[in-house]
Write a protein that holds these residues in place. Structure first.
Motif, PDB file in Angstrom:
ATOM      1  N   ARG A   1       6.138   6.244  -1.622  1.00  0.00           N
ATOM      2  CA  ARG A   1       5.927   6.812  -0.283  1.00  0.00           C
ATOM      3  C   ARG A   1       6.083   5.741   0.799  1.00  0.00           C
ATOM      4  O   ARG A   1       6.688   5.983   1.849  1.00  0.00           O
ATOM      5  CB  ARG A   1       4.556   7.478  -0.204  1.00  0.00           C
ATOM      6  N   MET A   2       5.538   4.558   0.545  1.00  0.00           N
ATOM      7  CA  MET A   2       5.658   3.474   1.536  1.00  0.00           C
ATOM      8  C   MET A   2       7.132   3.078   1.700  1.00  0.00           C
ATOM      9  O   MET A   2       7.612   2.862   2.816  1.00  0.00           O
ATOM     10  CB  MET A   2       4.829   2.258   1.123  1.00  0.00           C
ATOM     11  N   LEU A   3       7.848   2.979   0.591  1.00  0.00           N
ATOM     12  CA  LEU A   3       9.272   2.630   0.659  1.00  0.00           C
ATOM     13  C   LEU A   3      10.074   3.713   1.374  1.00  0.00           C
ATOM     14  O   LEU A   3      11.007   3.406   2.122  1.00  0.00           O
ATOM     15  CB  LEU A   3       9.830   2.380  -0.746  1.00  0.00           C
ATOM     16  N   HIS A   4       9.702   4.954   1.181  1.00  0.00           N
ATOM     17  CA  HIS A   4      10.378   6.046   1.888  1.00  0.00           C
ATOM     18  C   HIS A   4      10.241   5.864   3.397  1.00  0.00           C
ATOM     19  O   HIS A   4      11.213   5.999   4.140  1.00  0.00           O
ATOM     20  CB  HIS A   4       9.802   7.398   1.460  1.00  0.00           C
ATOM     21  N   GLN A   5       9.048   5.559   3.863  1.00  0.00           N
ATOM     22  CA  GLN A   5       8.822   5.348   5.292  1.00  0.00           C
ATOM     23  C   GLN A   5       9.675   4.196   5.799  1.00  0.00           C
ATOM     24  O   GLN A   5      10.287   4.285   6.872  1.00  0.00           O
ATOM     25  CB  GLN A   5       7.351   5.047   5.555  1.00  0.00           C
ATOM     26  N   TRP A   6       9.723   3.109   5.034  1.00  0.00           N
ATOM     27  CA  TRP A   6      10.459   1.929   5.484  1.00  0.00           C
ATOM     28  C   TRP A   6      11.963   2.194   5.515  1.00  0.00           C
ATOM     29  O   TRP A   6      12.629   1.897   6.502  1.00  0.00           O
ATOM     30  CB  TRP A   6      10.131   0.743   4.573  1.00  0.00           C
ATOM     31  N   VAL A   7      12.500   2.789   4.454  1.00  0.00           N
ATOM     32  CA  VAL A   7      13.943   3.040   4.384  1.00  0.00           C
ATOM     33  C   VAL A   7      14.365   4.063   5.435  1.00  0.00           C
ATOM     34  O   VAL A   7      15.464   3.995   5.968  1.00  0.00           O
ATOM     35  CB  VAL A   7      14.344   3.491   2.957  1.00  0.00           C
ATOM     36  N   ALA A   8      13.495   5.000   5.765  1.00  0.00           N
ATOM     37  CA  ALA A   8      13.798   6.009   6.779  1.00  0.00           C
ATOM     38  C   ALA A   8      13.631   5.465   8.204  1.00  0.00           C
ATOM     39  O   ALA A   8      13.683   6.223   9.161  1.00  0.00           O
ATOM     40  CB  ALA A   8      12.913   7.230   6.577  1.00  0.00           C
ATOM     41  N   ASN A   9      13.419   4.161   8.329  1.00  0.00           N
ATOM     42  CA  ASN A   9      13.258   3.493   9.631  1.00  0.00           C
ATOM     43  C   ASN A   9      12.096   4.039  10.440  1.00  0.00           C
ATOM     44  O   ASN A   9      12.139   4.069  11.669  1.00  0.00           O
ATOM     45  CB  ASN A   9      14.550   3.555  10.445  1.00  0.00           C
ATOM     46  N   GLN A  10      11.044   4.491   9.766  1.00  0.00           N
ATOM     47  CA  GLN A  10       9.853   4.957  10.466  1.00  0.00           C
ATOM     48  C   GLN A  10       8.942   3.791  10.828  1.00  0.00           C
ATOM     49  O   GLN A  10       7.996   3.964  11.583  1.00  0.00           O
ATOM     50  CB  GLN A  10       9.083   5.946   9.590  1.00  0.00           C
ATOM     51  N   ILE A  11       9.229   2.616  10.277  1.00  0.00           N
ATOM     52  CA  ILE A  11       8.392   1.443  10.513  1.00  0.00           C
ATOM     53  C   ILE A  11       9.269   0.366  11.154  1.00  0.00           C
ATOM     54  O   ILE A  11       9.979  -0.358  10.466  1.00  0.00           O
ATOM     55  CB  ILE A  11       7.783   0.914   9.194  1.00  0.00           C
ATOM     56  N   PRO A  12       9.261   0.252  12.462  1.00  0.00           N
ATOM     57  CA  PRO A  12      10.117  -0.739  13.120  1.00  0.00           C
ATOM     58  C   PRO A  12       9.562  -2.162  12.996  1.00  0.00           C
ATOM     59  O   PRO A  12       8.358  -2.356  12.794  1.00  0.00           O
ATOM     60  CB  PRO A  12      10.117  -0.283  14.590  1.00  0.00           C
ATOM     61  N   SER A  13      10.436  -3.128  13.082  1.00  0.00           N
ATOM     62  CA  SER A  13      10.083  -4.549  13.154  1.00  0.00           C
ATOM     63  C   SER A  13       9.431  -5.096  11.889  1.00  0.00           C
ATOM     64  O   SER A  13       8.770  -6.122  11.933  1.00  0.00           O
ATOM     65  CB  SER A  13       9.141  -4.822  14.339  1.00  0.00           C
ATOM     66  N   VAL A  14       9.589  -4.421  10.764  1.00  0.00           N
ATOM     67  CA  VAL A  14       9.006  -4.885   9.505  1.00  0.00           C
ATOM     68  C   VAL A  14      10.116  -4.948   8.468  1.00  0.00           C
ATOM     69  O   VAL A  14      10.958  -4.057   8.404  1.00  0.00           O
ATOM     70  CB  VAL A  14       7.882  -3.929   9.038  1.00  0.00           C
ATOM     71  N   ARG A  15      10.124  -6.013   7.663  1.00  0.00           N
ATOM     72  CA  ARG A  15      11.107  -6.160   6.588  1.00  0.00           C
ATOM     73  C   ARG A  15      10.373  -6.231   5.250  1.00  0.00           C
ATOM     74  O   ARG A  15       9.552  -7.127   5.041  1.00  0.00           O
ATOM     75  CB  ARG A  15      11.929  -7.439   6.768  1.00  0.00           C
ATOM     76  N   VAL A  16      10.665  -5.297   4.373  1.00  0.00           N
ATOM     77  CA  VAL A  16      10.112  -5.350   3.018  1.00  0.00           C
ATOM     78  C   VAL A  16      11.014  -6.273   2.215  1.00  0.00           C
ATOM     79  O   VAL A  16      12.203  -6.020   2.070  1.00  0.00           O
ATOM     80  CB  VAL A  16      10.034  -3.946   2.380  1.00  0.00           C
ATOM     81  N   VAL A  17      10.443  -7.361   1.713  1.00  0.00           N
ATOM     82  CA  VAL A  17      11.228  -8.336   0.961  1.00  0.00           C
ATOM     83  C   VAL A  17      11.047  -8.203  -0.538  1.00  0.00           C
ATOM     84  O   VAL A  17      11.877  -8.689  -1.308  1.00  0.00           O
ATOM     85  CB  VAL A  17      10.929  -9.789   1.399  1.00  0.00           C
ATOM     86  N   ALA A  18       9.971  -7.547  -0.986  1.00  0.00           N
ATOM     87  CA  ALA A  18       9.739  -7.413  -2.425  1.00  0.00           C
ATOM     88  C   ALA A  18       8.679  -6.351  -2.697  1.00  0.00           C
ATOM     89  O   ALA A  18       7.905  -5.981  -1.816  1.00  0.00           O
ATOM     90  CB  ALA A  18       9.286  -8.739  -3.022  1.00  0.00           C
ATOM     91  N   LEU A  19       8.679  -5.892  -3.941  1.00  0.00           N
ATOM     92  CA  LEU A  19       7.618  -5.043  -4.465  1.00  0.00           C
ATOM     93  C   LEU A  19       6.980  -5.812  -5.615  1.00  0.00           C
ATOM     94  O   LEU A  19       7.687  -6.262  -6.523  1.00  0.00           O
ATOM     95  CB  LEU A  19       8.179  -3.714  -4.972  1.00  0.00           C
ATOM     96  N   VAL A  20       5.678  -5.994  -5.539  1.00  0.00           N
ATOM     97  CA  VAL A  20       4.934  -6.674  -6.600  1.00  0.00           C
ATOM     98  C   VAL A  20       4.105  -5.616  -7.315  1.00  0.00           C
ATOM     99  O   VAL A  20       3.243  -4.981  -6.718  1.00  0.00           O
ATOM    100  CB  VAL A  20       4.032  -7.793  -6.037  1.00  0.00           C
ATOM    101  N   VAL A  21       4.409  -5.425  -8.599  1.00  0.00           N
ATOM    102  CA  VAL A  21       3.728  -4.415  -9.410  1.00  0.00           C
ATOM    103  C   VAL A  21       2.711  -5.132 -10.290  1.00  0.00           C
ATOM    104  O   VAL A  21       3.077  -5.903 -11.175  1.00  0.00           O
ATOM    105  CB  VAL A  21       4.729  -3.618 -10.267  1.00  0.00           C
ATOM    106  N   MET A  22       1.438  -4.894 -10.016  1.00  0.00           N
ATOM    107  CA  MET A  22       0.343  -5.515 -10.754  1.00  0.00           C
ATOM    108  C   MET A  22      -0.038  -4.616 -11.939  1.00  0.00           C
ATOM    109  O   MET A  22      -0.223  -3.411 -11.754  1.00  0.00           O
ATOM    110  CB  MET A  22      -0.877  -5.685  -9.852  1.00  0.00           C
ATOM    111  N   ALA A  23      -0.149  -5.201 -13.124  1.00  0.00           N
ATOM    112  CA  ALA A  23      -0.508  -4.425 -14.312  1.00  0.00           C
ATOM    113  C   ALA A  23      -1.861  -3.755 -14.117  1.00  0.00           C
ATOM    114  O   ALA A  23      -2.798  -4.362 -13.605  1.00  0.00           O
ATOM    115  CB  ALA A  23      -0.541  -5.324 -15.544  1.00  0.00           C
TER     116      ALA A  23
END
Length: 196
Positions: free
Chosen positions: A115-137
């Motif tokens: 859901r968070m990635l959907h918001q970011w890719v859809a440009n709903q979150i300006p001025s922010v760059r997602v550089v990685a996803l960290v998946v914690m066990a």
């Protein structure tokens, strides 16, 4: 000449609720980005924080996609970045614009990351760059196949995905650093430097 229908980059399918292996759908052009049973309200933009950043000059924000994601643990164990949970950073208030999303490796955590990635890719979150996803066990041992498949699906949207295995020492000594965390942090910081 017949071509496959293009899949929108934000179309991140939710994993199926059962543990059974299911064949992939034939029509890849109509993938539902919502988790099964979720309402469309789940895709409403998460409001940006209105609080000023508590520590200025940090290179990135560890953004927890859900409560208990491990973002605060990463901040404290690495002494790098600022942790924030379920609310996008606001660079105008001093928050780092470079974001490493953090989630647990269970179904709820991976769907929250989707859901968070959907918001970011859809440009709903300006001025922010997602550089990685960290998946914690979320538990010791191997990641179940359906969850590993979901991680692969999400990896198509972010520059890098890092998985952090279960750290038994954190049960008694939380926020203790480890060589694996150092590698993950170095890789994420290298992406931050590339983006700058």
């Amino acid at each position: 000449m017949l071509t496959e229908p293009e899949v929108e980059p934000w179309s991140i399918p939710a994993i199926l609720p059962s543990n059974e292996e299911v064949d992939e759908p034939e029509d890849k052009g109509a993938i539902d980005p919502l988790p099964i049973g979720a309402s469309p309200r789940a895709l409403a933009p998460t409001p940006s924080t209105r609080l000023p950043c508590p520590v200025l000059g940090q290179p990135l924000t560890w953004l927890g996609c859900h409560g208990g994601s491990g973002a605060t643990s990463l901040e404290r164990a690495t002494n790098i970045g600022v942790a924030l949970s379920q609310s996008w950073p606001n660079p105008l208030l001093g928050w780092p614009a470079e974001v490493a999303l953090v989630c647990r490796s269970n179904r709820a955590g991976l769907d929250a990351a989707g859901r968070m990635l959907h918001q970011w890719v859809a440009n709903q979150i300006p001025s922010v760059r997602v550089v990685a996803l960290v998946v914690m066990a979320d538990a010791p041992g191997r990641t179940p196949r359906p969850l590993a498949r979901r991680i692969r699906e999400l990896s198509g949207v972010v520059p890098q995905v890092h998985t952090v295995p279960w750290i038994p020492a954190w049960r008694e000594n939380p926020f203790q650093g480890s060589p694996l965390l150092n590698k993950t942090t170095e890789a994420v910081l290298a992406l931050v430097k590339q983006e700058s």
